[in-house]
Design an enzyme around this catalytic site. Structure first.
Site, mmCIF file in Angstrom:
data_model
loop_
_atom_site.group_PDB
_atom_site.id
_atom_site.type_symbol
_atom_site.label_atom_id
_atom_site.label_comp_id
_atom_site.label_asym_id
_atom_site.label_seq_id
_atom_site.Cartn_x
_atom_site.Cartn_y
_atom_site.Cartn_z
ATOM 1 N N ASP A 158 31.723 37.776 42.714
ATOM 2 C CA ASP A 158 32.957 37.126 43.149
ATOM 3 C C ASP A 158 34.101 37.521 42.216
ATOM 4 O O ASP A 158 34.145 37.104 41.068
ATOM 5 C CB ASP A 158 32.758 35.600 43.134
ATOM 6 N N ASP A 159 35.017 38.365 42.701
ATOM 7 C CA ASP A 159 36.184 38.798 41.922
ATOM 8 C C ASP A 159 35.821 39.751 40.788
ATOM 9 O O ASP A 159 36.456 39.712 39.736
ATOM 10 C CB ASP A 159 36.936 37.594 41.314
ATOM 11 N N CYS A 195 38.993 36.735 48.915
ATOM 12 C CA CYS A 195 37.599 36.361 49.151
ATOM 13 C C CYS A 195 37.252 36.170 50.626
ATOM 14 O O CYS A 195 36.355 36.830 51.156
ATOM 15 C CB CYS A 195 37.265 35.081 48.396
ATOM 16 N N ASP A 222 33.354 41.150 46.328
ATOM 17 C CA ASP A 222 34.225 40.953 47.486
ATOM 18 C C ASP A 222 35.601 41.570 47.295
ATOM 19 O O ASP A 222 36.246 41.985 48.254
ATOM 20 C CB ASP A 222 34.342 39.467 47.851
ATOM 21 N N ASN A 223 36.083 41.644 46.079
ATOM 22 C CA ASN A 223 37.383 42.263 45.788
ATOM 23 C C ASN A 223 37.474 42.532 44.304
ATOM 24 O O ASN A 223 36.606 42.132 43.522
ATOM 25 C CB ASN A 223 38.545 41.359 46.245
#
Length: 523
Positions: free
Chosen positions: A51-52, A87, A299-300
């Site tokens: 996540d991130d 997200c 996700d990014n």
């Protein structure tokens, strides 16, 4: 949505039809059957989604075990991108294999279609696992699903376990979410039926804020500092108006806080690294490691720039940005706060490593791949005929294992984002008026309604460029030559041949309306 809001969900499924609720659907969705190198022996798939996690700012540095056990054992993609740097729309693109303009999840808000009823009844019901539902695979999902289901937390969260609430507190041994995901995934492997393949999707909270590291890792990287090169503390000259707002140079007092946030992100990732090691060792012990595809990605990307004077239970979230009482400081890439949502490389580049049957070790692959390619790749591995699936992405199995598939590289692709804003003026930023969000007390805003853009990213042997148009009153355009300017410091829109700009504009128009094959065959 049925069921509780939660920071994580844990679901198991054995191939039975899904009920109507989202939480039941979630457990039913994640189902697949892999027949690739050996059609008589279905392969397993594990998708690990951080996540991130950035790439350009050193986000993979702490992941030594992961790089060894997945990257060195298989393929590392050095040009992997998200098609939208946030997200909820990104995770929706992973599930559907579609650009946001097709699955219609635009940002993290309900008005932006994040986890809405429209999403549940439409794109989610046609997400890639539904094509594999009847294969009777055993499945396991754990972690963050979509933002409206809950944001990333490490303690004090509520799980949905097959639709039932399970509350957790602040005990490391029982509640630390990354470890809980790891331990329950091992339990799933112990209790599975050896006669059937399995699909696992693990979505830990790290390295998302509030960056709460496991106790044993809270003193790691004490001498590490955030990188000072590239776009660090550079003014947003000739960039979209949001990038022109932050003060520059940044206050010297903010640097120590920035370094602290950078270290904490790394510290949280050490537990994810442990999870990968546990999984690979478990697969080895049950003699499944050679028959399992393991995909690691995020996700990014991310940029660091603001750090809070707050307790460890501080949660950075769109839902509470207007109520922040912490003291925040500017710094980082183009003096931006901590977030993503921007068109620049640090936000759109993501890690991607894959190991599995037919993939030779120690491969470094340079062809661009996107997160919308994950769904068709998994389907390709499973033997599903991709011509029957409505996806915008394309399988990258051919790049990893040419002996298994033939494929082509894409010369360019789309990055798009629809900004979030508040209809009323933010009290922290009265001079900027309404329409902004993610604003901090020193009036640095990360998002706005007109932070809405679409970009063509061209990356091949001859061109390494980015062309972006904003949907704002200025019709603002940003163009970068990343060969000569890898940190995107100079917007060259006024220097480029107008014929090149016109060609990029026409390509962008086609990409923004593309669907399925047309997304892959634009000239």
């Amino acid at each position: 949505m049925a069921g509780p809001r939660s920071g994580a969900a844990v679901s198991r499924h054995s191939g039975h039809p899904a009920a109507a609720t989202l939480l039941t659907l979630l457990s039913a969705l994640l189902t697949c059957c892999v027949r690739c190198a050996d059609p008589s022996k279905p392969s397993n798939i594990i998708l690990i989604l951080a996540d991130d996690q950035d790439v350009l700012l050193g986000g993979m540095t702490p992941m030594k075990k992961t790089k060894t056990m997945i990257g060195e054992a298989g393929a590392t993609f050095v040009n992997a991108f998200t098609v939208t740097p946030l997200c909820c729309p990104s995770r929706s693109s992973i599930l559907t294999g579609q650009y946001p303009h097709n699955h219609e999840v635009r940002n993290n808000s309900l008005s932006g279609n994040c986890s809405s009823l429209l999403w549940q009844k439409g794109p989610e019901s046609e997400a890639f696992p539904t094509y594999l539902l009847k294969q009777k695979y055993q499945t396991f999902f754990a972690g963050k699903y979509l933002n409206q289901v809950g944001n990333s937390q490490y303690y004090n969260y509520t799980l949905s376990v097959n639709g039932k609430e399970e509350k957790h507190g602040d005990s490391y041994e029982k509640d630390y979410l990354t470890d809980l995901i790891a331990n329950r995934s091992l339990n799933f492997l112990d209790n599975r039926s050896p006669q059937h393949p399995f699909f696992m999707m693990l979505a830990p909270p790290a390295p998302h804020s509030p960056w709460t590291a496991a106790p044993q890792y809270q003193k790691e990287f004490n001498d590490v500092k955030a990188p000072r090169d590239g776009s660090f503390d550079k003014p947003g000259k000739d960039k979209h108006w949001l990038l022109r707002q932050p003060a520059n140079p940044m206050p010297s007092s903010s640097v120590a806080f920035l370094d602290n946030a950078y270290r904490k992100r790394w510290q949280t990732l050490l537990s994810v690294d442990d999870m990968v090691e546990l999984l690979v060792n478990k697969l080895t012990s049950i003699k499944e490691v050679d028959n399992t595809y393991i995909i690691y990605t995020s996700d990014n990307g991310y940029h660091t720039g603001v750090t809070p004077r707050c307790s460890d239970d501080f949660i950075y979230s769109v839902h509470i940005s207007a109520a922040l009482t912490c003291r925040l400081h500017r710094s980082g890439q183009f003096s931006l706060p901590i977030d993503k949502r921007q068109l620049y490389e640090f936000d759109i580049r993501i890690p991607l490593m894959v190991r599995g049957p037919g993939i030779k070790p120690n491969q470094t692959l340079k062809a661009p791949v996107l997160n919308i390619d994950l769904a068709p790749t998994i389907l390709d591995i499973s033997g599903v005929n991709l011509s029957t699936v409505n996806v915008d992405g394309q399988s990258f199995l051919a790049q990893m294992a040419p002996s298994l598939r033939n494929g082509t590289e894409r010369p360019f692709f789309l990055v798009e984002y629809t900004g979030e804003g508040h209809p009323t003026t933010d009290p922290a930023c009265p001079k900027l008026g309404p329409g902004l969000s993610q604003c901090f007390p020193d009036c640095v805003c990360e998002d706005a309604f007109n932070n809405t853009y679409a970009c063509v990213r061209t990356l091949d042997k001859e061109h390494n460029m980015q062309y972006c148009e904003f949907a704002d009153s200025e019709s603002f355009v940003e163009v970068y030559n990343l060969t000569s300017d890898p940190h995107q410091l100079e917007n060259i829109v006024k220097k480029v041949d107008p014929a090149v700009l016109q060609a990029m504009n026409q390509r962008l128009i086609k990409l923004q309306s593309c669907e399925g094959d047309s997304c892959r065959n634009i000239k």
